[in-house]
Design a protein around this motif. Structure first.
Motif, PDB file in Angstrom:
ATOM      1  N   GLU A 192       0.837  -1.190   0.000  1.00  0.00           N
ATOM      2  CA  GLU A 192       0.000   0.000   0.000  1.00  0.00           C
ATOM      3  C   GLU A 192       0.875   1.244   0.000  1.00  0.00           C
ATOM      4  O   GLU A 192       1.979   1.245   0.532  1.00  0.00           O
ATOM      5  CB  GLU A 192      -0.908   0.043   1.235  1.00  0.00           C
ATOM      6  CG  GLU A 192      -1.886  -1.096   1.348  1.00  0.00           C
ATOM      7  CD  GLU A 192      -1.444  -2.115   2.357  1.00  0.00           C
ATOM      8  OE1 GLU A 192      -2.295  -2.794   2.948  1.00  0.00           O
ATOM      9  OE2 GLU A 192      -0.223  -2.243   2.556  1.00  0.00           O
ATOM     10  N   SER A 193       0.320   2.317  -0.545  1.00  0.00           N
ATOM     11  CA  SER A 193       0.970   3.625  -0.507  1.00  0.00           C
ATOM     12  C   SER A 193      -0.097   4.699  -0.603  1.00  0.00           C
ATOM     13  O   SER A 193      -1.255   4.407  -0.924  1.00  0.00           O
ATOM     14  CB  SER A 193       1.983   3.770  -1.638  1.00  0.00           C
ATOM     15  OG  SER A 193       1.339   3.663  -2.885  1.00  0.00           O
ATOM     16  N   GLY A 233      -0.839   6.981   1.953  1.00  0.00           N
ATOM     17  CA  GLY A 233      -1.304   7.515   3.222  1.00  0.00           C
ATOM     18  C   GLY A 233      -0.581   8.794   3.591  1.00  0.00           C
ATOM     19  O   GLY A 233       0.382   9.200   2.934  1.00  0.00           O
ATOM     20  N   LEU A 235      -5.296   6.148  -1.969  1.00  0.00           N
ATOM     21  CA  LEU A 235      -4.435   5.038  -1.603  1.00  0.00           C
ATOM     22  C   LEU A 235      -4.278   4.104  -2.794  1.00  0.00           C
ATOM     23  O   LEU A 235      -5.217   3.922  -3.581  1.00  0.00           O
ATOM     24  CB  LEU A 235      -5.022   4.262  -0.424  1.00  0.00           C
ATOM     25  CG  LEU A 235      -5.358   5.079   0.828  1.00  0.00           C
ATOM     26  CD1 LEU A 235      -5.874   4.151   1.927  1.00  0.00           C
ATOM     27  CD2 LEU A 235      -4.161   5.866   1.308  1.00  0.00           C
ATOM     28  N   THR A 288      -1.052   1.315   5.620  1.00  0.00           N
ATOM     29  CA  THR A 288      -0.571   2.682   5.472  1.00  0.00           C
ATOM     30  C   THR A 288      -1.404   3.588   6.376  1.00  0.00           C
ATOM     31  O   THR A 288      -2.625   3.458   6.445  1.00  0.00           O
ATOM     32  CB  THR A 288      -0.625   3.137   3.999  1.00  0.00           C
ATOM     33  OG1 THR A 288      -0.040   4.439   3.866  1.00  0.00           O
ATOM     34  CG2 THR A 288      -2.052   3.186   3.456  1.00  0.00           C
ATOM     35  N   GLN A 289      -0.730   4.488   7.073  1.00  0.00           N
ATOM     36  CA  GLN A 289      -1.397   5.331   8.061  1.00  0.00           C
ATOM     37  C   GLN A 289      -2.070   6.516   7.377  1.00  0.00           C
ATOM     38  O   GLN A 289      -1.459   7.213   6.555  1.00  0.00           O
ATOM     39  CB  GLN A 289      -0.389   5.854   9.089  1.00  0.00           C
ATOM     40  CG  GLN A 289      -0.956   6.819  10.108  1.00  0.00           C
ATOM     41  CD  GLN A 289      -1.891   6.151  11.098  1.00  0.00           C
ATOM     42  OE1 GLN A 289      -1.581   5.076  11.626  1.00  0.00           O
ATOM     43  NE2 GLN A 289      -3.033   6.779  11.374  1.00  0.00           N
TER      44      GLN A 289
END
Length: 109
Positions: free
Chosen positions: A5-6, A8, A19, A103-104
């Protein structure tokens, strides 16, 4: 299979984020996005089938959009009108049981 994932980050309330979830090869039939806030259970937000059929949790319906690009082996989650209560770690999942690392997403008021 590893999902990555990316996208965030920190955004103000009312803002947007997109996202991405990348897979190393052809992605699975059903892909989904979940989130987990501190002290809460992981929650299903949205899913999409290989044919593009989607389903959403009531809490994000109308604000979040899930999509997929099969040629790029990537699934997206477009998040609009973000609220502080959307703050959580967001996870991508290839059903039935392959997860990304998360991802935050932090939404400030």
């Amino acid at each position: 299979v590893q999902l990555v994932e990316s996208g965030g980050g920190v955004v103000q309330a009312g803002g947007s984020l997109r996202l991405s979830c990348a897979a190393p090869r052809s992605i699975f039939s059903i892909m989904a996005w979940y989130r987990q806030a501190p002290g809460k259970q992981r929650q299903l937000l949205a899913l999409i089938t290989s044919g593009g059929i989607t389903n959403y949790a009531d809490s994000v319906k109308g604000r979040f959009t899930i999509s997929r690009d099969n040629a790029k082996n990537t699934v997206y989650l477009q998040m609009n009108s973000l609220k502080p209560e959307d703050t959580a770690v967001y996870y991508c999942k290839a059903e039935p049981s392959t997860w990304g690392q998360g991802t935050q997403v932090t939404v400030s008021s």
